[in-house]
Design a protein around this motif. Structure first.
Motif, PDB file in Angstrom:
ATOM      1  N   HIS A  72       1.453   4.938  -5.129  1.00 22.74           N
ATOM      2  CA  HIS A  72       1.083   3.932  -4.134  1.00 22.74           C
ATOM      3  C   HIS A  72      -0.411   3.723  -4.249  1.00 22.74           C
ATOM      4  O   HIS A  72      -1.119   4.543  -4.828  1.00 22.74           O
ATOM      5  CB  HIS A  72       1.444   4.414  -2.720  1.00 22.74           C
ATOM      6  CG  HIS A  72       2.807   5.019  -2.644  1.00 22.74           C
ATOM      7  ND1 HIS A  72       3.955   4.263  -2.565  1.00 22.74           N
ATOM      8  CD2 HIS A  72       3.208   6.315  -2.691  1.00 22.74           C
ATOM      9  CE1 HIS A  72       5.000   5.074  -2.541  1.00 22.74           C
ATOM     10  NE2 HIS A  72       4.581   6.322  -2.624  1.00 22.74           N
ATOM     11  N   ASP A  73      -0.915   2.645  -3.678  1.00 24.81           N
ATOM     12  CA  ASP A  73      -2.341   2.336  -3.757  1.00 24.81           C
ATOM     13  C   ASP A  73      -2.988   2.440  -2.384  1.00 24.81           C
ATOM     14  O   ASP A  73      -2.425   1.986  -1.388  1.00 24.81           O
ATOM     15  CB  ASP A  73      -2.543   0.917  -4.302  1.00 24.81           C
ATOM     16  CG  ASP A  73      -3.972   0.467  -4.139  1.00 24.81           C
ATOM     17  OD1 ASP A  73      -4.848   1.022  -4.829  1.00 24.81           O
ATOM     18  OD2 ASP A  73      -4.231  -0.407  -3.290  1.00 24.81           O
ATOM     19  N   PHE A  74      -4.191   3.021  -2.353  1.00 27.21           N
ATOM     20  CA  PHE A  74      -4.966   3.061  -1.112  1.00 27.21           C
ATOM     21  C   PHE A  74      -6.414   2.676  -1.393  1.00 27.21           C
ATOM     22  O   PHE A  74      -7.334   3.115  -0.729  1.00 27.21           O
ATOM     23  CB  PHE A  74      -4.876   4.460  -0.495  1.00 27.21           C
ATOM     24  CG  PHE A  74      -4.993   4.504   1.007  1.00 27.21           C
ATOM     25  CD1 PHE A  74      -4.966   3.361   1.791  1.00 27.21           C
ATOM     26  CD2 PHE A  74      -5.127   5.722   1.644  1.00 27.21           C
ATOM     27  CE1 PHE A  74      -5.072   3.428   3.175  1.00 27.21           C
ATOM     28  CE2 PHE A  74      -5.236   5.807   3.024  1.00 27.21           C
ATOM     29  CZ  PHE A  74      -5.207   4.652   3.788  1.00 27.21           C
ATOM     30  N   LEU A  75      -6.603   1.828  -2.438  1.00 35.00           N
ATOM     31  CA  LEU A  75      -7.933   1.367  -2.809  1.00 35.00           C
ATOM     32  C   LEU A  75      -8.163  -0.105  -2.484  1.00 35.00           C
ATOM     33  O   LEU A  75      -9.290  -0.501  -2.182  1.00 35.00           O
ATOM     34  CB  LEU A  75      -8.166   1.574  -4.314  1.00 35.00           C
ATOM     35  CG  LEU A  75      -8.071   3.002  -4.839  1.00 35.00           C
ATOM     36  CD1 LEU A  75      -8.177   3.012  -6.358  1.00 35.00           C
ATOM     37  CD2 LEU A  75      -9.139   3.885  -4.208  1.00 35.00           C
ATOM     38  N   LEU A  76      -7.121  -0.913  -2.566  1.00 34.82           N
ATOM     39  CA  LEU A  76      -7.278  -2.370  -2.483  1.00 34.82           C
ATOM     40  C   LEU A  76      -6.948  -2.916  -1.096  1.00 34.82           C
ATOM     41  O   LEU A  76      -6.069  -2.421  -0.405  1.00 34.82           O
ATOM     42  CB  LEU A  76      -6.386  -3.043  -3.534  1.00 34.82           C
ATOM     43  CG  LEU A  76      -6.673  -2.625  -4.979  1.00 34.82           C
ATOM     44  CD1 LEU A  76      -5.698  -3.292  -5.922  1.00 34.82           C
ATOM     45  CD2 LEU A  76      -8.110  -2.939  -5.359  1.00 34.82           C
ATOM     46  N   THR A  77      -7.657  -3.971  -0.743  1.00 37.98           N
ATOM     47  CA  THR A  77      -7.425  -4.649   0.524  1.00 37.98           C
ATOM     48  C   THR A  77      -6.183  -5.530   0.428  1.00 37.98           C
ATOM     49  O   THR A  77      -5.731  -5.854  -0.678  1.00 37.98           O
ATOM     50  CB  THR A  77      -8.624  -5.531   0.916  1.00 37.98           C
ATOM     51  OG1 THR A  77      -8.826  -6.496  -0.122  1.00 37.98           O
ATOM     52  CG2 THR A  77      -9.877  -4.705   1.098  1.00 37.98           C
ATOM     53  N   PRO A  78      -5.622  -5.948   1.562  1.00 40.61           N
ATOM     54  CA  PRO A  78      -4.455  -6.832   1.512  1.00 40.61           C
ATOM     55  C   PRO A  78      -4.832  -8.186   0.890  1.00 40.61           C
ATOM     56  O   PRO A  78      -5.943  -8.678   1.081  1.00 40.61           O
ATOM     57  CB  PRO A  78      -4.039  -6.980   2.976  1.00 40.61           C
ATOM     58  CG  PRO A  78      -5.186  -6.506   3.784  1.00 40.61           C
ATOM     59  CD  PRO A  78      -6.014  -5.617   2.930  1.00 40.61           C
ATOM     60  N   CYS A  79      -3.903  -8.761   0.131  1.00 37.86           N
ATOM     61  CA  CYS A  79      -4.149 -10.067  -0.475  1.00 37.86           C
ATOM     62  C   CYS A  79      -4.419 -11.091   0.629  1.00 37.86           C
ATOM     63  O   CYS A  79      -3.921 -10.978   1.744  1.00 37.86           O
ATOM     64  CB  CYS A  79      -2.986 -10.493  -1.362  1.00 37.86           C
ATOM     65  SG  CYS A  79      -1.390 -10.676  -0.537  1.00 37.86           S
TER      66      CYS A  79
END
Length: 180
Positions: A72-79
Motif C-alpha cells: 500500500h502507499d502512504f507517500l502520495l496525496t489523493p488525486c
C-alpha cells in the motif's frame, strides 16, 4: 463513523483498484491520520498486518489486523483536479479522490485544507533506492483481496475508490467496505 474497537474491511471487488483512506478523531477533527508520524514510528514505508497508524499528535488511530496484499502507499496525496491537469494533461479534469473526500467529509466540518496524504490501500508505488524516484505501478491486489483495520479511537473515516489511471492500471472499478 468507526468506533473504537470496530473494524473496517476494505475489499478490492474486481482486483487492481486503489482506495484512498483518511481519518480524523471523531471528538477533535484537528487530530488526523499522519503519514509522517506513522512512517517514523514504523521505520518503514510499506505497512501491513500488525502495523499501527498514528495521528499528527502521535496517538494511535488504528492497526492493520488482516492484509491479503501487503503493498500500500502512504507517500502520495489523493488525486485531484490539479493533479489531472499537471500529470495527465486534462483540460477539463474531474475532482478525483481529493474532491470526493472533501465532499464526504464536509458534513463533519472538515475542508480541503484538512485533507493531507491519505493511506492509499492497495496502491503499488516503488521507490528507487538510489535516486528516490517513485513509480506508480499496477496494484498487486486480485479480485476479493481485502485489508482490515481496527480502530484504536473513535474515528471519522473517509474512503473513496481512486480515479487516477496510473494507480488502477488504467481501469476503474468499485471498492467494497464493511464495518465489523
Amino acid at each position: 463513523i468507526l468506533r473504537k474497537g470496530q473494524s473496517l474491511k476494505i475489499v478490492d471487488i474486481e482486483g487492481e483498484q486503489v482506495a484512498d483512506l483518511m481519518c480524523y478523531n471523531l471528538h477533535d477533527k484537528l487530530e488526523y491520520l499522519s503519514s509522517g508520524r506513522t512512517i517514523d514510528y514504523a521505520g518503514k514505508i510499506y505497512l501491513t498486518t500488525g502495523d499501527r497508524f498514528y495521528s499528527n499528535r502521535s496517538n494511535e488511530m488504528f492497526t492493520i489486523t488482516d492484509d491479503e496484499v501487503g503493498r500500500h502507499d502512504f507517500l502520495l496525496t489523493p488525486c485531484s483536479a490539479e493533479m489531472f491537469r499537471k500529470i495527465y494533461g486534462h483540460a477539463q479534469p474531474h475532482h478525483g479522490c481529493f474532491g470526493n473526500l472533501c465532499m464526504a467529509l464536509e458534513p463533519f466540518g472538515i475542508n480541503g485544507d484538512q485533507v493531507p496524504v491519505t493511506f492509499n490501500v492497495f496502491m503499488n508505488v516503488s521507490v528507487d533506492s538510489t535516486s528516490g524516484k517513485i513509480e506508480v505501478l499496477p496494484p498487486l491486489s486480485k479480485a476479493g483481496d481485502h485489508l482490515v483495520i481496527k480502530a484504536s479511537m473513535d474515528l471519522i473515516v473517509g474512503l473513496t475508490a481512486c480515479s487516477a489511471g496510473m494507480s488502477n492500471n488504467f481501469s476503474f472499478k468499485p471498492i467494497g467496505y464493511e464495518i465489523i
